[in-house]
Design a protein around this motif. Structure first.
Motif, PDB file in Angstrom:
ATOM      1  N   PRO A  77       1.110  18.123  -4.638  1.00 26.39           N
ATOM      2  CA  PRO A  77       1.101  17.783  -3.212  1.00 26.39           C
ATOM      3  C   PRO A  77       2.490  17.358  -2.736  1.00 26.39           C
ATOM      4  O   PRO A  77       3.281  16.815  -3.504  1.00 26.39           O
ATOM      5  N   LYS A  78       2.769  17.609  -1.471  1.00 24.07           N
ATOM      6  CA  LYS A  78       4.068  17.228  -0.901  1.00 24.07           C
ATOM      7  C   LYS A  78       4.140  15.731  -0.646  1.00 24.07           C
ATOM      8  O   LYS A  78       5.200  15.148  -0.611  1.00 24.07           O
ATOM      9  N   GLU A  79       2.960  15.096  -0.476  1.00 23.83           N
ATOM     10  CA  GLU A  79       2.920  13.674  -0.151  1.00 23.83           C
ATOM     11  C   GLU A  79       1.731  13.014  -0.825  1.00 23.83           C
ATOM     12  O   GLU A  79       0.675  13.617  -0.968  1.00 23.83           O
ATOM     13  N   ILE A  80       1.920  11.755  -1.225  1.00 23.94           N
ATOM     14  CA  ILE A  80       0.834  10.959  -1.783  1.00 23.94           C
ATOM     15  C   ILE A  80       0.854   9.609  -1.074  1.00 23.94           C
ATOM     16  O   ILE A  80       1.908   9.002  -0.914  1.00 23.94           O
ATOM     17  N   LEU A  81      -0.300   9.186  -0.607  1.00 26.80           N
ATOM     18  CA  LEU A  81      -0.413   7.931   0.121  1.00 26.80           C
ATOM     19  C   LEU A  81      -1.028   6.865  -0.765  1.00 26.80           C
ATOM     20  O   LEU A  81      -1.689   7.171  -1.757  1.00 26.80           O
ATOM     21  N   TRP A  82      -0.835   5.608  -0.385  1.00 27.20           N
ATOM     22  CA  TRP A  82      -1.324   4.499  -1.179  1.00 27.20           C
ATOM     23  C   TRP A  82      -2.827   4.622  -1.379  1.00 27.20           C
ATOM     24  O   TRP A  82      -3.576   4.940  -0.478  1.00 27.20           O
TER      25      TRP A  82
ATOM     26  N   SER B 179       7.509  10.411 -14.635  1.00 33.20           N
ATOM     27  CA  SER B 179       7.470  10.226 -13.191  1.00 33.20           C
ATOM     28  C   SER B 179       8.259   8.990 -12.799  1.00 33.20           C
ATOM     29  O   SER B 179       8.389   8.052 -13.579  1.00 33.20           O
ATOM     30  N   GLN B 180       8.793   9.029 -11.584  1.00 32.88           N
ATOM     31  CA  GLN B 180       9.470   7.876 -10.996  1.00 32.88           C
ATOM     32  C   GLN B 180       8.912   7.690  -9.593  1.00 32.88           C
ATOM     33  O   GLN B 180       8.814   8.652  -8.839  1.00 32.88           O
ATOM     34  N   GLY B 181       8.515   6.478  -9.253  1.00 30.14           N
ATOM     35  CA  GLY B 181       7.989   6.197  -7.926  1.00 30.14           C
ATOM     36  C   GLY B 181       6.508   6.509  -7.760  1.00 30.14           C
ATOM     37  O   GLY B 181       5.899   6.111  -6.779  1.00 30.14           O
ATOM     38  N   VAL B 182       5.932   7.223  -8.699  1.00 28.25           N
ATOM     39  CA  VAL B 182       4.491   7.483  -8.732  1.00 28.25           C
ATOM     40  C   VAL B 182       4.025   7.298 -10.167  1.00 28.25           C
ATOM     41  O   VAL B 182       4.818   7.391 -11.095  1.00 28.25           O
ATOM     42  N   GLU B 183       2.740   7.031 -10.317  1.00 29.63           N
ATOM     43  CA  GLU B 183       2.188   6.827 -11.663  1.00 29.63           C
ATOM     44  C   GLU B 183       1.582   8.140 -12.155  1.00 29.63           C
ATOM     45  O   GLU B 183       0.807   8.782 -11.452  1.00 29.63           O
ATOM     46  N   LEU B 184       1.949   8.519 -13.363  1.00 30.08           N
ATOM     47  CA  LEU B 184       1.410   9.725 -13.991  1.00 30.08           C
ATOM     48  C   LEU B 184       0.202   9.309 -14.831  1.00 30.08           C
ATOM     49  O   LEU B 184       0.343   8.617 -15.832  1.00 30.08           O
ATOM     50  N   LEU B 185      -0.999   9.707 -14.397  1.00 28.77           N
ATOM     51  CA  LEU B 185      -2.228   9.317 -15.099  1.00 28.77           C
ATOM     52  C   LEU B 185      -2.601  10.309 -16.198  1.00 28.77           C
ATOM     53  O   LEU B 185      -3.398   9.989 -17.072  1.00 28.77           O
ATOM     54  N   SER B 186      -2.044  11.512 -16.143  1.00 32.99           N
ATOM     55  CA  SER B 186      -2.340  12.509 -17.171  1.00 32.99           C
ATOM     56  C   SER B 186      -1.332  12.395 -18.311  1.00 32.99           C
ATOM     57  O   SER B 186      -0.333  11.697 -18.202  1.00 32.99           O
TER      58      SER B 186
ATOM     59  N   LEU C 176       1.304  -0.912  -3.489  1.00 31.54           N
ATOM     60  CA  LEU C 176       0.954  -0.727  -2.092  1.00 31.54           C
ATOM     61  C   LEU C 176       2.129  -0.785  -1.133  1.00 31.54           C
ATOM     62  O   LEU C 176       2.033  -0.335   0.000  1.00 31.54           O
ATOM     63  N   LEU C 177       3.267  -1.313  -1.553  1.00 32.88           N
ATOM     64  CA  LEU C 177       4.429  -1.373  -0.661  1.00 32.88           C
ATOM     65  C   LEU C 177       5.419  -0.246  -0.908  1.00 32.88           C
ATOM     66  O   LEU C 177       6.403  -0.120  -0.192  1.00 32.88           O
ATOM     67  N   ALA C 178       5.156   0.569  -1.908  1.00 29.60           N
ATOM     68  CA  ALA C 178       6.077   1.668  -2.229  1.00 29.60           C
ATOM     69  C   ALA C 178       6.129   2.658  -1.073  1.00 29.60           C
ATOM     70  O   ALA C 178       5.121   3.030  -0.510  1.00 29.60           O
ATOM     71  N   LYS C 179       7.335   3.051  -0.718  1.00 29.54           N
ATOM     72  CA  LYS C 179       7.529   4.057   0.330  1.00 29.54           C
ATOM     73  C   LYS C 179       8.823   4.782   0.006  1.00 29.54           C
ATOM     74  O   LYS C 179       9.769   4.197  -0.455  1.00 29.54           O
ATOM     75  N   GLY C 180       8.820   6.059   0.228  1.00 27.49           N
ATOM     76  CA  GLY C 180      10.032   6.829  -0.030  1.00 27.49           C
ATOM     77  C   GLY C 180       9.725   8.095  -0.788  1.00 27.49           C
ATOM     78  O   GLY C 180       8.839   8.849  -0.407  1.00 27.49           O
ATOM     79  N   GLU C 181      10.443   8.285  -1.886  1.00 26.08           N
ATOM     80  CA  GLU C 181      10.261   9.504  -2.672  1.00 26.08           C
ATOM     81  C   GLU C 181       9.915   9.179  -4.112  1.00 26.08           C
ATOM     82  O   GLU C 181      10.440   8.244  -4.695  1.00 26.08           O
ATOM     83  N   GLY C 182       9.010   9.958  -4.647  1.00 24.74           N
ATOM     84  CA  GLY C 182       8.706   9.922  -6.060  1.00 24.74           C
ATOM     85  C   GLY C 182       9.316  11.162  -6.699  1.00 24.74           C
ATOM     86  O   GLY C 182       9.769  12.069  -6.004  1.00 24.74           O
TER      87      GLY C 182
ATOM     88  N   VAL D  73       6.219   9.550  -0.889  1.00 23.45           N
ATOM     89  CA  VAL D  73       5.292   8.459  -1.178  1.00 23.45           C
ATOM     90  C   VAL D  73       5.124   7.600   0.076  1.00 23.45           C
ATOM     91  O   VAL D  73       6.103   7.126   0.641  1.00 23.45           O
ATOM     92  N   GLY D  74       3.877   7.436   0.518  1.00 18.99           N
ATOM     93  CA  GLY D  74       3.578   6.591   1.670  1.00 18.99           C
ATOM     94  C   GLY D  74       3.005   5.267   1.208  1.00 18.99           C
ATOM     95  O   GLY D  74       2.315   5.197   0.208  1.00 18.99           O
ATOM     96  N   SER D  75       3.296   4.189   1.966  1.00 12.57           N
ATOM     97  CA  SER D  75       2.845   2.858   1.539  1.00 12.57           C
ATOM     98  C   SER D  75       1.677   2.356   2.368  1.00 12.57           C
ATOM     99  O   SER D  75       1.420   2.830   3.477  1.00 12.57           O
ATOM    100  N   PHE D  76       0.987   1.364   1.847  1.00 14.60           N
ATOM    101  CA  PHE D  76      -0.121   0.699   2.528  1.00 14.60           C
ATOM    102  C   PHE D  76       0.363   0.080   3.832  1.00 14.60           C
ATOM    103  O   PHE D  76      -0.304   0.137   4.857  1.00 14.60           O
ATOM    104  N   LEU D  77       1.552  -0.501   3.782  1.00 14.25           N
ATOM    105  CA  LEU D  77       2.129  -1.156   4.954  1.00 14.25           C
ATOM    106  C   LEU D  77       2.252  -0.171   6.107  1.00 14.25           C
ATOM    107  O   LEU D  77       1.852  -0.452   7.226  1.00 14.25           O
TER     108      LEU D  77
END
Length: 129
Positions: free
Chosen positions: A12-17, A44-51, A77-83, A100-104
């Motif tokens: 995906p191009k974007e992942i939200l909180w 991964s950086q900025g996102v969590e790799l679950l696989s 939840l406050l992460a915003k920017g690029e993963g 990466v979109g944040s909860f805020l």
């Protein structure tokens, strides 16, 4: 090095909180010879790799391809920017960015704007009547 290896990130191009997103990395051997002992490391950086992040492919025949499934989640939840998703295949690095979109920014600020607008309307209506 493996010059005949083609890597395609289908993520995906974007992942939200709070979201868990799935993607695929496709490796294709475009050469006329097989690729042996392909050591893969996914980070991964900025996102969590679950696989799973490590994989070994013993042989990738000519013109064959293999798909590696990915499962990604935002880290906080406050992460915003690029993963960044980084695939290392026999010391050759391939990168793919993900927004990466944040909860805020998703919930709190739009809700605050709505409440501010509602409060302003109520004050204006109260003054009018």
């Amino acid at each position: 090095k493996t010059p005949d290896l083609q890597v395609k990130f289908d993520i995906p191009k974007e992942i939200l909180w709070g979201e868990t997103k799935k993607g695929i990395i496709t490796l294709k051997n475009n050469g006329q010879s097989a690729i042996y002992s392909l050591e893969l490391k996914i980070q991964s950086q900025g996102v969590e790799l679950l696989s799973s992040g490590n994989k070994k492919i013993k042989i990738l025949p000519p013109l064959a391809s293999v798909e590696i499934p990915l499962v990604l989640k935002t880290k906080n939840l406050l992460a915003k920017g690029e993963g960044l998703i980084i695939l290392t295949a026999n010391d050759q690095e391939y990168r793919q960015k993900i927004k990466v979109g944040s909860f805020l920014w998703q919930i709190i600020i739009p809700s605050g704007g709505f409440l501010l607008t509602l409060t302003t309307l109520l004050i204006l209506l109260k003054k009018k009547f």
